[in-house]
Scaffold this motif. Sequence first.
Motif, PDB file in Angstrom:
ATOM      1  N   HIS A 151     -38.279  11.678  31.209  1.00  0.00           N
ATOM      2  CA  HIS A 151     -39.077  10.854  30.286  1.00  0.00           C
ATOM      3  C   HIS A 151     -39.962   9.878  31.068  1.00  0.00           C
ATOM      4  CE1 HIS A 151     -39.791   7.316  27.689  1.00  0.00           C
ATOM      5  NE2 HIS A 151     -40.005   8.252  26.760  1.00  0.00           N
ATOM      6  N   ASP A 152     -39.365   9.262  32.128  1.00  0.00           N
ATOM      7  CA  ASP A 152     -40.125   8.301  32.940  1.00  0.00           C
ATOM      8  C   ASP A 152     -41.310   8.961  33.639  1.00  0.00           C
ATOM      9  OD1 ASP A 152     -38.376   6.362  32.178  1.00  0.00           O
ATOM     10  OD2 ASP A 152     -37.240   6.325  34.052  1.00  0.00           O
ATOM     11  N   ILE A 153     -41.165  10.216  34.023  1.00  0.00           N
ATOM     12  CA  ILE A 153     -42.247  10.933  34.712  1.00  0.00           C
ATOM     13  C   ILE A 153     -43.274  11.458  33.711  1.00  0.00           C
ATOM     14  CG2 ILE A 153     -42.776  13.005  36.053  1.00  0.00           C
ATOM     15  CD1 ILE A 153     -40.157  12.559  37.556  1.00  0.00           C
ATOM     16  N   ARG A 154     -42.765  11.973  32.565  1.00  0.00           N
ATOM     17  CA  ARG A 154     -43.662  12.642  31.601  1.00  0.00           C
ATOM     18  C   ARG A 154     -44.728  11.691  31.040  1.00  0.00           C
ATOM     19  NH1 ARG A 154     -39.990  14.644  28.332  1.00  0.00           N
ATOM     20  NH2 ARG A 154     -39.775  16.592  29.482  1.00  0.00           N
ATOM     21  N   THR A 155     -44.333  10.443  30.740  1.00  0.00           N
ATOM     22  CA  THR A 155     -45.270   9.498  30.109  1.00  0.00           C
ATOM     23  C   THR A 155     -46.474   9.190  31.015  1.00  0.00           C
ATOM     24  OG1 THR A 155     -43.441   8.557  28.870  1.00  0.00           O
ATOM     25  CG2 THR A 155     -45.447   7.249  28.990  1.00  0.00           C
ATOM     26  N   PRO A 156     -46.277   8.729  32.262  1.00  0.00           N
ATOM     27  CA  PRO A 156     -47.454   8.478  33.109  1.00  0.00           C
ATOM     28  C   PRO A 156     -48.182   9.755  33.512  1.00  0.00           C
ATOM     29  CG  PRO A 156     -45.437   7.998  34.318  1.00  0.00           C
ATOM     30  CD  PRO A 156     -45.040   8.277  32.916  1.00  0.00           C
ATOM     31  N   LEU A 157     -47.439  10.872  33.604  1.00  0.00           N
ATOM     32  CA  LEU A 157     -48.070  12.138  33.979  1.00  0.00           C
ATOM     33  C   LEU A 157     -49.046  12.590  32.896  1.00  0.00           C
ATOM     34  CD1 LEU A 157     -48.154  14.353  36.119  1.00  0.00           C
ATOM     35  CD2 LEU A 157     -46.299  15.497  34.911  1.00  0.00           C
ATOM     36  N   THR A 158     -48.681  12.356  31.636  1.00  0.00           N
ATOM     37  CA  THR A 158     -49.576  12.708  30.521  1.00  0.00           C
ATOM     38  C   THR A 158     -50.867  11.896  30.615  1.00  0.00           C
ATOM     39  OG1 THR A 158     -47.660  13.173  29.127  1.00  0.00           O
ATOM     40  CG2 THR A 158     -49.746  12.835  28.005  1.00  0.00           C
ATOM     41  N   ALA A 159     -50.708  10.616  30.967  1.00  0.00           N
ATOM     42  CA  ALA A 159     -51.889   9.747  31.107  1.00  0.00           C
ATOM     43  C   ALA A 159     -52.761  10.218  32.265  1.00  0.00           C
ATOM     44  CB  ALA A 159     -51.446   8.308  31.322  1.00  0.00           C
ATOM     45  N   VAL A 160     -52.148  10.587  33.386  1.00  0.00           N
ATOM     46  CA  VAL A 160     -52.904  11.091  34.547  1.00  0.00           C
ATOM     47  C   VAL A 160     -53.683  12.337  34.160  1.00  0.00           C
ATOM     48  CG1 VAL A 160     -52.683  12.175  36.825  1.00  0.00           C
ATOM     49  CG2 VAL A 160     -51.365  10.119  36.295  1.00  0.00           C
ATOM     50  N   ALA A 182     -60.747   7.456  37.432  1.00  0.00           N
ATOM     51  CA  ALA A 182     -60.120   7.870  38.701  1.00  0.00           C
ATOM     52  C   ALA A 182     -59.083   6.843  39.154  1.00  0.00           C
ATOM     53  CB  ALA A 182     -61.183   8.079  39.773  1.00  0.00           C
ATOM     54  N   GLU A 183     -59.433   5.564  39.028  1.00  0.00           N
ATOM     55  CA  GLU A 183     -58.503   4.501  39.427  1.00  0.00           C
ATOM     56  C   GLU A 183     -57.259   4.476  38.544  1.00  0.00           C
ATOM     57  OE1 GLU A 183     -60.655   0.831  39.474  1.00  0.00           O
ATOM     58  OE2 GLU A 183     -61.647   1.281  41.391  1.00  0.00           O
ATOM     59  N   LYS A 184     -57.484   4.658  37.231  1.00  0.00           N
ATOM     60  CA  LYS A 184     -56.344   4.680  36.315  1.00  0.00           C
ATOM     61  C   LYS A 184     -55.434   5.883  36.594  1.00  0.00           C
ATOM     62  CE  LYS A 184     -58.422   2.001  32.597  1.00  0.00           C
ATOM     63  NZ  LYS A 184     -58.972   2.010  31.244  1.00  0.00           N
ATOM     64  N   ALA A 185     -56.037   7.028  36.866  1.00  0.00           N
ATOM     65  CA  ALA A 185     -55.256   8.224  37.213  1.00  0.00           C
ATOM     66  C   ALA A 185     -54.454   7.983  38.487  1.00  0.00           C
ATOM     67  CB  ALA A 185     -56.181   9.425  37.373  1.00  0.00           C
ATOM     68  N   TYR A 186     -55.111   7.306  39.473  1.00  0.00           N
ATOM     69  CA  TYR A 186     -54.437   7.003  40.737  1.00  0.00           C
ATOM     70  C   TYR A 186     -53.262   6.051  40.508  1.00  0.00           C
ATOM     71  CZ  TYR A 186     -53.570   5.255  45.428  1.00  0.00           C
ATOM     72  OH  TYR A 186     -52.965   4.891  46.605  1.00  0.00           O
ATOM     73  N   GLU A 187     -53.476   5.006  39.684  1.00  0.00           N
ATOM     74  CA  GLU A 187     -52.414   4.038  39.386  1.00  0.00           C
ATOM     75  C   GLU A 187     -51.199   4.710  38.729  1.00  0.00           C
ATOM     76  OE1 GLU A 187     -54.015   0.915  36.994  1.00  0.00           O
ATOM     77  OE2 GLU A 187     -55.386   0.230  38.568  1.00  0.00           O
ATOM     78  N   LYS A 188     -51.524   5.583  37.748  1.00  0.00           N
ATOM     79  CA  LYS A 188     -50.420   6.291  37.057  1.00  0.00           C
ATOM     80  C   LYS A 188     -49.675   7.216  38.022  1.00  0.00           C
ATOM     81  CE  LYS A 188     -51.305   4.677  32.893  1.00  0.00           C
ATOM     82  NZ  LYS A 188     -50.386   3.777  32.228  1.00  0.00           N
ATOM     83  N   ALA A 189     -50.433   7.916  38.888  1.00  0.00           N
ATOM     84  CA  ALA A 189     -49.814   8.806  39.874  1.00  0.00           C
ATOM     85  C   ALA A 189     -48.951   8.001  40.844  1.00  0.00           C
ATOM     86  CB  ALA A 189     -50.881   9.587  40.628  1.00  0.00           C
ATOM     87  N   TYR A 190     -49.421   6.816  41.226  1.00  0.00           N
ATOM     88  CA  TYR A 190     -48.663   5.950  42.132  1.00  0.00           C
ATOM     89  C   TYR A 190     -47.367   5.484  41.459  1.00  0.00           C
ATOM     90  CZ  TYR A 190     -47.736   2.507  45.734  1.00  0.00           C
ATOM     91  OH  TYR A 190     -47.151   1.803  46.765  1.00  0.00           O
ATOM     92  N   ARG A 191     -47.453   5.203  40.153  1.00  0.00           N
ATOM     93  CA  ARG A 191     -46.254   4.822  39.391  1.00  0.00           C
ATOM     94  C   ARG A 191     -45.225   5.946  39.398  1.00  0.00           C
ATOM     95  NH1 ARG A 191     -47.119   2.929  33.488  1.00  0.00           N
ATOM     96  NH2 ARG A 191     -44.862   3.256  33.564  1.00  0.00           N
ATOM     97  N   ILE A 192     -45.744   7.182  39.251  1.00  0.00           N
ATOM     98  CA  ILE A 192     -44.811   8.348  39.274  1.00  0.00           C
ATOM     99  C   ILE A 192     -44.143   8.427  40.631  1.00  0.00           C
ATOM    100  CG2 ILE A 192     -44.685  10.869  39.207  1.00  0.00           C
ATOM    101  CD1 ILE A 192     -47.005  10.772  37.172  1.00  0.00           C
TER     102      ILE A 192
END
Length: 200
Positions: A151-160, A182-192
């Motif tokens: 669940h923790d991975i799926r939520t930010p991954l969907t946003a990315v 691009a920055e938001k995608a990078y931030e979400k990927a970094y969170r993952i």
Amino acid sequence: MLIKKEKPSKLLLILFEYFGFAILCGFVSVLFFSWAAKVIIENYMKELDVIVAIQTEYWIAIVNIIAGILIAFFVLILLFQQKFAYMVEISKAVSEMEAGNLSKRISIVGDDELTDLAVRINALAETVEEEIAVSEQMKAERFQSIASLSHDIRTPLTAVMSYLQFIRDEQYSNSNQLKSYAEKAYEKAYRIKAIPIHFF
């Protein structure tokens, strides 16, 4: 060097006691039958005024001895039957435990090697039962952890994926919006990447 003396087998001592008691019962039976036969013969001789042949007395003595041996054997079987029944109970309980019924326990009877064996089998079954319970609990916790991690991975991954889809489909109005996606995608990927992963 001290040599440790082995304790005599309790079970063997009990079996010797059984043999001794059975022989005593046989001996007492022979004495009783001999006395009874003597009383009967004397009364028979007095009433009929006859003499009993020596061969008849020998045969009566032989019958008395055979009766005593049979009684001793019967007493021995009765005494052994208790131990054999306990051995059968232990065997059946072990078979049930092997079949998966680890809650089965052997009743504790007596104070010999069979009793020690029953106590150890019960303790082993209890240990295995506890280990299985701990294993099941760990499995449930692992499943819960994986579900939570998923669940923790799926939520930010969907946003990315959404931001990358906007970039791929060129759904941006200018280069600043493109850079923002691009920055938001990078931030979400970094969170993952920062999500701690723990496996038991």
